[in-house]
Design an enzyme around this catalytic site. Structure first.
Site, short mmCIF file in Angstrom:
data_model
loop_
_atom_site.label_atom_id
_atom_site.label_comp_id
_atom_site.label_asym_id
_atom_site.label_seq_id
_atom_site.Cartn_x
_atom_site.Cartn_y
_atom_site.Cartn_z
CD GLU A 116 11.88 122.28 54.64
OE1 GLU A 116 10.71 122.77 54.58
OE2 GLU A 116 12.52 121.35 54.38
CG PHE A 136 -3.24 118.35 56.31
CD1 PHE A 136 -1.83 118.82 56.87
CD2 PHE A 136 -4.00 118.91 55.31
CE1 PHE A 136 -1.16 119.29 55.70
CE2 PHE A 136 -3.09 119.39 54.20
CZ PHE A 136 -1.72 119.62 54.66
NE ARG A 158 8.67 116.91 46.95
CZ ARG A 158 7.69 117.40 47.99
NH1 ARG A 158 8.18 117.86 49.08
NH2 ARG A 158 6.40 117.09 47.72
NE ARG A 187 5.85 111.32 50.89
CZ ARG A 187 5.76 112.64 50.63
NH1 ARG A 187 5.57 113.17 49.58
NH2 ARG A 187 5.91 113.44 51.82
CE1 TYR A 220 5.34 119.17 57.53
CE2 TYR A 220 5.43 118.47 59.76
CZ TYR A 220 5.73 118.16 58.22
OH TYR A 220 6.21 116.98 57.81
CG ASN A 244 3.61 111.41 53.71
OD1 ASN A 244 4.34 111.44 54.77
ND2 ASN A 244 3.08 112.22 52.99
CE LYS A 264 6.30 113.48 56.51
NZ LYS A 264 5.14 113.84 56.09
CG HIS A 312 9.62 116.80 55.09
ND1 HIS A 312 8.71 117.73 54.86
CD2 HIS A 312 10.99 117.72 55.07
CE1 HIS A 312 9.20 119.08 54.46
NE2 HIS A 312 10.40 118.98 54.64
CB THR A 339 1.64 114.53 49.12
OG1 THR A 339 2.27 115.52 48.72
CG2 THR A 339 1.26 114.64 50.54
P1 ADP Z 1 4.63 117.06 51.00
O1 ADP Z 1 5.20 116.26 52.02
O2 ADP Z 1 4.60 115.88 49.91
O3 ADP Z 1 5.36 118.06 50.53
P2 ADP Z 1 2.58 118.79 51.70
O4 ADP Z 1 4.04 119.79 52.09
O5 ADP Z 1 1.45 119.29 51.05
O6 ADP Z 1 3.31 117.53 51.04
O7 ADP Z 1 1.93 118.34 53.32
C1 ADP Z 1 3.06 118.20 54.33
C2 ADP Z 1 2.43 116.89 54.92
O8 ADP Z 1 1.24 116.99 55.55
C3 ADP Z 1 2.44 115.63 54.03
O9 ADP Z 1 3.63 115.09 53.77
C4 ADP Z 1 1.40 114.71 54.77
O10 ADP Z 1 2.15 114.07 56.06
C5 ADP Z 1 0.46 115.97 55.48
N1 ADP Z 1 -0.63 115.97 54.54
C6 ADP Z 1 -0.67 116.54 53.37
N2 ADP Z 1 -1.94 116.51 52.71
C7 ADP Z 1 -2.80 115.90 53.90
C8 ADP Z 1 -4.20 115.53 53.81
N3 ADP Z 1 -4.88 115.85 52.72
N4 ADP Z 1 -4.59 114.91 54.86
C9 ADP Z 1 -3.70 114.66 56.00
N5 ADP Z 1 -2.23 114.96 55.95
C10 ADP Z 1 -1.81 115.72 54.84
MG MG Z 2 6.00 119.94 51.48
#
Ligand code: ADP
Ligand code: MG
Length: 140
Positions: free
Chosen positions: A128, A59, A87, A104, A51, A114, A11, A117, A93
């Protein structure tokens, strides 16, 4: 266990800090092989489409802003049980909840910024990968 593929993004917070190599090294050390990689600046349309599953989340808009704020590196990773393996090395996350030794925990700046992805299922990995790569760009 079968050799499978997953989709990864390094990212903008990580590319900005010149961590492309450091993150990729952690992926490789976790047993994943980079079989496709390119550095791109995501368009707004790409970020919103990628997304779309999070469209109703509070968010979503900030996340699309962040993902278009600088270059990213999109990658296809191959290895045994690639989705779960990736993962695991990514970590939770929220970096505050991520295990020691994960990408992370080591590099993420915040729950949004973070660093990486990773696909969450084989089915989503395929979707994807197809979103960003044509078959001829993937060389296993
Ligand atoms: P992951 O990337 O661990 O699969 P998610 O799919 O739930 O997590 O979320 C996608 C992305 O959205 C996260 O990697 C992060 O960049 C962002 N994100 C998730 N939850 C939050 C939050 N509560 N506040 C801000 N950004 C968030
Ligand atoms: Mg995800």
């Amino acid at each position: 266990m079968a050799v499978t593929r997953t989709f990864s993004i390094i990212k903008p917070d990580a590319t900005r800090r010149n961590l492309t190599g450091a993150v990729t090294k952690m992926l490789e050390e976790a047993g994943l092989r980079v079989v496709a990689s390119k550095r791109i600046h995501m368009t707004r349309d790409q970020a919103e489409g990628f997304y779309a599953v999070h469209k109703e989340r509070p968010f979503y808009n900030d996340l699309c802003d962040f993902m278009t704020s600088g270059p990213v590196v999109v990658q296809v990773l191959e290895g045994e049980d690639a989705v779960a393996r990736n993962r695991q090395v990514m970590g939770a996350t929220n970096p505050a909840q991520a295990d020691e030794g994960t990408i992370r925990k080591t590099y993420a700046e915040s729950i949004e910024a973070n660093s990486v992805h990773g696909s969450d299922s084989d089915e989503n990995a395929k979707i994807e990968i197809d979103f960003f790569f044509s078959p001829d760009e993937i060389v296993g």
